[in-house]
Design a protein around this motif. Structure first.
Motif, PDB file in Angstrom:
ATOM      1  N   THR A 132      30.929 -10.563 -29.791  1.00  0.00           N
ATOM      2  CA  THR A 132      31.074 -10.445 -28.354  1.00  0.00           C
ATOM      3  C   THR A 132      29.822 -11.010 -27.684  1.00  0.00           C
ATOM      4  O   THR A 132      28.708 -10.735 -28.110  1.00  0.00           O
ATOM      5  CB  THR A 132      31.230  -8.958 -27.950  1.00  0.00           C
ATOM      6  OG1 THR A 132      32.416  -8.443 -28.563  1.00  0.00           O
ATOM      7  CG2 THR A 132      31.335  -8.810 -26.442  1.00  0.00           C
ATOM      8  N   LYS A 133      30.023 -11.802 -26.647  1.00  0.00           N
ATOM      9  CA  LYS A 133      28.884 -12.351 -25.931  1.00  0.00           C
ATOM     10  C   LYS A 133      28.212 -11.229 -25.152  1.00  0.00           C
ATOM     11  O   LYS A 133      28.860 -10.503 -24.402  1.00  0.00           O
ATOM     12  CB  LYS A 133      29.350 -13.452 -24.980  1.00  0.00           C
ATOM     13  CG  LYS A 133      28.202 -14.183 -24.299  1.00  0.00           C
ATOM     14  CD  LYS A 133      28.724 -15.305 -23.423  1.00  0.00           C
ATOM     15  CE  LYS A 133      27.561 -16.026 -22.746  1.00  0.00           C
ATOM     16  NZ  LYS A 133      28.055 -17.120 -21.872  1.00  0.00           N
ATOM     17  N   HIS A 134      26.909 -11.066 -25.349  1.00  0.00           N
ATOM     18  CA  HIS A 134      26.227  -9.961 -24.684  1.00  0.00           C
ATOM     19  C   HIS A 134      26.139 -10.208 -23.179  1.00  0.00           C
ATOM     20  O   HIS A 134      26.190 -11.340 -22.708  1.00  0.00           O
ATOM     21  CB  HIS A 134      24.837  -9.751 -25.294  1.00  0.00           C
ATOM     22  CG  HIS A 134      23.757 -10.594 -24.695  1.00  0.00           C
ATOM     23  ND1 HIS A 134      23.494 -11.870 -25.127  1.00  0.00           N
ATOM     24  CD2 HIS A 134      22.875 -10.354 -23.685  1.00  0.00           C
ATOM     25  CE1 HIS A 134      22.499 -12.381 -24.429  1.00  0.00           C
ATOM     26  NE2 HIS A 134      22.114 -11.495 -23.552  1.00  0.00           N
ATOM     27  N   ARG A 184       9.479  -4.526 -35.687  1.00  0.00           N
ATOM     28  CA  ARG A 184      10.832  -4.070 -36.020  1.00  0.00           C
ATOM     29  C   ARG A 184      11.103  -2.831 -35.164  1.00  0.00           C
ATOM     30  O   ARG A 184      10.486  -1.788 -35.368  1.00  0.00           O
ATOM     31  CB  ARG A 184      10.963  -3.750 -37.510  1.00  0.00           C
ATOM     32  CG  ARG A 184      10.996  -5.000 -38.394  1.00  0.00           C
ATOM     33  CD  ARG A 184      11.136  -4.631 -39.877  1.00  0.00           C
ATOM     34  NE  ARG A 184      12.213  -3.688 -40.114  1.00  0.00           N
ATOM     35  CZ  ARG A 184      13.510  -4.022 -40.181  1.00  0.00           C
ATOM     36  NH1 ARG A 184      13.877  -5.285 -40.013  1.00  0.00           N
ATOM     37  NH2 ARG A 184      14.423  -3.109 -40.424  1.00  0.00           N
ATOM     38  N   LEU A 185      12.021  -2.967 -34.229  1.00  0.00           N
ATOM     39  CA  LEU A 185      12.280  -1.911 -33.260  1.00  0.00           C
ATOM     40  C   LEU A 185      13.547  -1.144 -33.615  1.00  0.00           C
ATOM     41  O   LEU A 185      14.493  -1.697 -34.172  1.00  0.00           O
ATOM     42  CB  LEU A 185      12.432  -2.501 -31.850  1.00  0.00           C
ATOM     43  CG  LEU A 185      11.404  -3.537 -31.399  1.00  0.00           C
ATOM     44  CD1 LEU A 185      11.752  -4.042 -30.003  1.00  0.00           C
ATOM     45  CD2 LEU A 185      10.006  -2.961 -31.427  1.00  0.00           C
ATOM     46  N   LEU A 186      13.545   0.139 -33.266  1.00  0.00           N
ATOM     47  CA  LEU A 186      14.764   0.951 -33.375  1.00  0.00           C
ATOM     48  C   LEU A 186      15.094   1.460 -31.976  1.00  0.00           C
ATOM     49  O   LEU A 186      14.319   2.200 -31.375  1.00  0.00           O
ATOM     50  CB  LEU A 186      14.570   2.130 -34.327  1.00  0.00           C
ATOM     51  CG  LEU A 186      15.814   3.024 -34.490  1.00  0.00           C
ATOM     52  CD1 LEU A 186      16.919   2.278 -35.237  1.00  0.00           C
ATOM     53  CD2 LEU A 186      15.485   4.331 -35.217  1.00  0.00           C
ATOM     54  N   LEU A 187      16.236   1.041 -31.459  1.00  0.00           N
ATOM     55  CA  LEU A 187      16.662   1.444 -30.120  1.00  0.00           C
ATOM     56  C   LEU A 187      17.560   2.671 -30.204  1.00  0.00           C
ATOM     57  O   LEU A 187      18.575   2.664 -30.902  1.00  0.00           O
ATOM     58  CB  LEU A 187      17.427   0.294 -29.448  1.00  0.00           C
ATOM     59  CG  LEU A 187      18.127   0.636 -28.129  1.00  0.00           C
ATOM     60  CD1 LEU A 187      17.116   0.976 -27.037  1.00  0.00           C
ATOM     61  CD2 LEU A 187      19.026  -0.510 -27.684  1.00  0.00           C
ATOM     62  N   GLY A 188      17.173   3.732 -29.501  1.00  0.00           N
ATOM     63  CA  GLY A 188      18.011   4.918 -29.390  1.00  0.00           C
ATOM     64  C   GLY A 188      19.079   4.671 -28.334  1.00  0.00           C
ATOM     65  O   GLY A 188      18.769   4.491 -27.157  1.00  0.00           O
ATOM     66  N   LEU A 189      20.338   4.661 -28.759  1.00  0.00           N
ATOM     67  CA  LEU A 189      21.440   4.330 -27.859  1.00  0.00           C
ATOM     68  C   LEU A 189      22.382   5.517 -27.698  1.00  0.00           C
ATOM     69  O   LEU A 189      23.012   5.963 -28.653  1.00  0.00           O
ATOM     70  CB  LEU A 189      22.223   3.126 -28.409  1.00  0.00           C
ATOM     71  CG  LEU A 189      23.351   2.598 -27.534  1.00  0.00           C
ATOM     72  CD1 LEU A 189      22.807   1.905 -26.294  1.00  0.00           C
ATOM     73  CD2 LEU A 189      24.222   1.630 -28.328  1.00  0.00           C
ATOM     74  N   LEU A 209      19.555  -2.301 -24.167  1.00  0.00           N
ATOM     75  CA  LEU A 209      20.116  -3.039 -25.295  1.00  0.00           C
ATOM     76  C   LEU A 209      20.278  -4.520 -24.945  1.00  0.00           C
ATOM     77  O   LEU A 209      19.848  -5.404 -25.700  1.00  0.00           O
ATOM     78  CB  LEU A 209      21.473  -2.435 -25.673  1.00  0.00           C
ATOM     79  CG  LEU A 209      22.372  -3.272 -26.598  1.00  0.00           C
ATOM     80  CD1 LEU A 209      21.757  -3.388 -27.983  1.00  0.00           C
ATOM     81  CD2 LEU A 209      23.768  -2.681 -26.671  1.00  0.00           C
ATOM     82  N   HIS A 210      20.862  -4.801 -23.800  1.00  0.00           N
ATOM     83  CA  HIS A 210      21.103  -6.186 -23.414  1.00  0.00           C
ATOM     84  C   HIS A 210      19.816  -6.882 -22.958  1.00  0.00           C
ATOM     85  O   HIS A 210      19.703  -8.109 -23.091  1.00  0.00           O
ATOM     86  CB  HIS A 210      22.186  -6.249 -22.342  1.00  0.00           C
ATOM     87  CG  HIS A 210      23.552  -5.905 -22.872  1.00  0.00           C
ATOM     88  ND1 HIS A 210      24.280  -6.790 -23.633  1.00  0.00           N
ATOM     89  CD2 HIS A 210      24.285  -4.773 -22.793  1.00  0.00           C
ATOM     90  CE1 HIS A 210      25.426  -6.218 -23.983  1.00  0.00           C
ATOM     91  NE2 HIS A 210      25.448  -4.996 -23.488  1.00  0.00           N
ATOM     92  N   ALA A 262      15.205   4.377 -23.550  1.00  0.00           N
ATOM     93  CA  ALA A 262      15.392   3.944 -22.164  1.00  0.00           C
ATOM     94  C   ALA A 262      15.411   5.148 -21.232  1.00  0.00           C
ATOM     95  O   ALA A 262      15.949   6.200 -21.574  1.00  0.00           O
ATOM     96  CB  ALA A 262      16.700   3.164 -22.034  1.00  0.00           C
ATOM     97  N   GLN A 263      14.823   4.976 -20.061  1.00  0.00           N
ATOM     98  CA  GLN A 263      14.840   6.014 -19.032  1.00  0.00           C
ATOM     99  C   GLN A 263      15.032   5.367 -17.663  1.00  0.00           C
ATOM    100  O   GLN A 263      14.416   4.343 -17.370  1.00  0.00           O
ATOM    101  CB  GLN A 263      13.526   6.805 -19.020  1.00  0.00           C
ATOM    102  CG  GLN A 263      13.353   7.733 -20.211  1.00  0.00           C
ATOM    103  CD  GLN A 263      12.140   8.638 -20.041  1.00  0.00           C
ATOM    104  OE1 GLN A 263      11.102   8.216 -19.557  1.00  0.00           O
ATOM    105  NE2 GLN A 263      12.280   9.879 -20.440  1.00  0.00           N
TER     106      GLN A 263
END
Length: 216
Positions: free
Chosen positions: A55-57, A83-88, A98-99, A193-194
């Motif tokens: 899917t195109k972001h 190396r990042l870990l994103l909490g979603l 994310l985008h 993210a906040q």
């Protein structure tokens, strides 16, 4: 011999019958062709889904990217080889970030990787499972962790009672799962993210409960 008028009438009836038969055949052929096109379309859709087409972001608005870029540069948030870990969670703030990260990967001169992690607290009021196919369609490594946090909250308070603050307990448990996932997958930074209301709350919670300012 039949009279001329009767012969002409019979000939006209035959012509009409032939035309009707011809139109019927045409309609049947049109229906067959329509069904064939529908089957071909369905087959193409199935083939696309089997191939795991990405899917195109969603490209974030320029104003938002400008603010994110300024914050990243000011606080030196992302470095070469990170190396990042994103909490979603699936909310507007984490999905937006994310985008933004996908856009950073595409545009920034520095190279970094990031993975995504969602903690499912296993409560009927919150179901983040629709994120699973969506993140897969973006081609990102995804960690979906089911942890019965709400059930544990009922016995994790004082003397085995329910906790005094479910939100605080849930946040601590989720944060612990995120830290553990980051360590396990060699991610050196946890990304959360906040939105502005969250930032204001975090600022005053740090100030009032911990006696220090840790919110940036």
């Amino acid at each position: 011999p039949l009279p001329t008028s009767v012969s002409a009438s019979a000939s006209a009836s035959n012509d009409i019958s032939k035309k009707l038969d011809s139109e019927k055949v045409k309609n049947e052929l049109a229906q067959v062709q329509k069904q064939k096109r529908q089957q071909q379309k369905h087959h193409k859709q199935q083939s696309s889904s089997k191939k795991g087409k990405k899917t195109k972001h969603i490209k974030p608005p320029p104003k938002m990217m400008r603010y994110c870029t300024q914050a990243m540069i000011q606080w030196d948030m992302i470095k070469e080889g990170d190396r990042l870990l994103l909490g979603l969670s699936g909310g507007k703030d984490s999905l937006t970030l994310l985008h933004c990260l996908l856009e950073f990967q595409r545009k920034l001169p520095i190279k970094f990787e990031f993975e995504v992690c969602t903690i499912d607290p296993m409560t009927p009021s919150f179901d983040p499972s629709p994120l699973i196919p969506y993140i897969a369609s973006l081609g990102l490594k995804y960690h979906y962790i089911r942890d019965n946090i709400v059930e544990r909250a009922n016995v994790s308070g004082k003397n085995g009672q329910v906790v005094t603050s479910l939100c605080s307990f849930c946040a601590r448990m989720k944060r612990g799962n995120l830290y553990a996932t980051a360590r396990k997958n060699n991610c050196n930074k946890l990304v959360l993210a906040q939105h502005l209301d969250d930032c204001a709350e975090s600022f005053f919670m740090s100030l009032m409960h911990n006696g220090c300012i840790r919110s940036k």
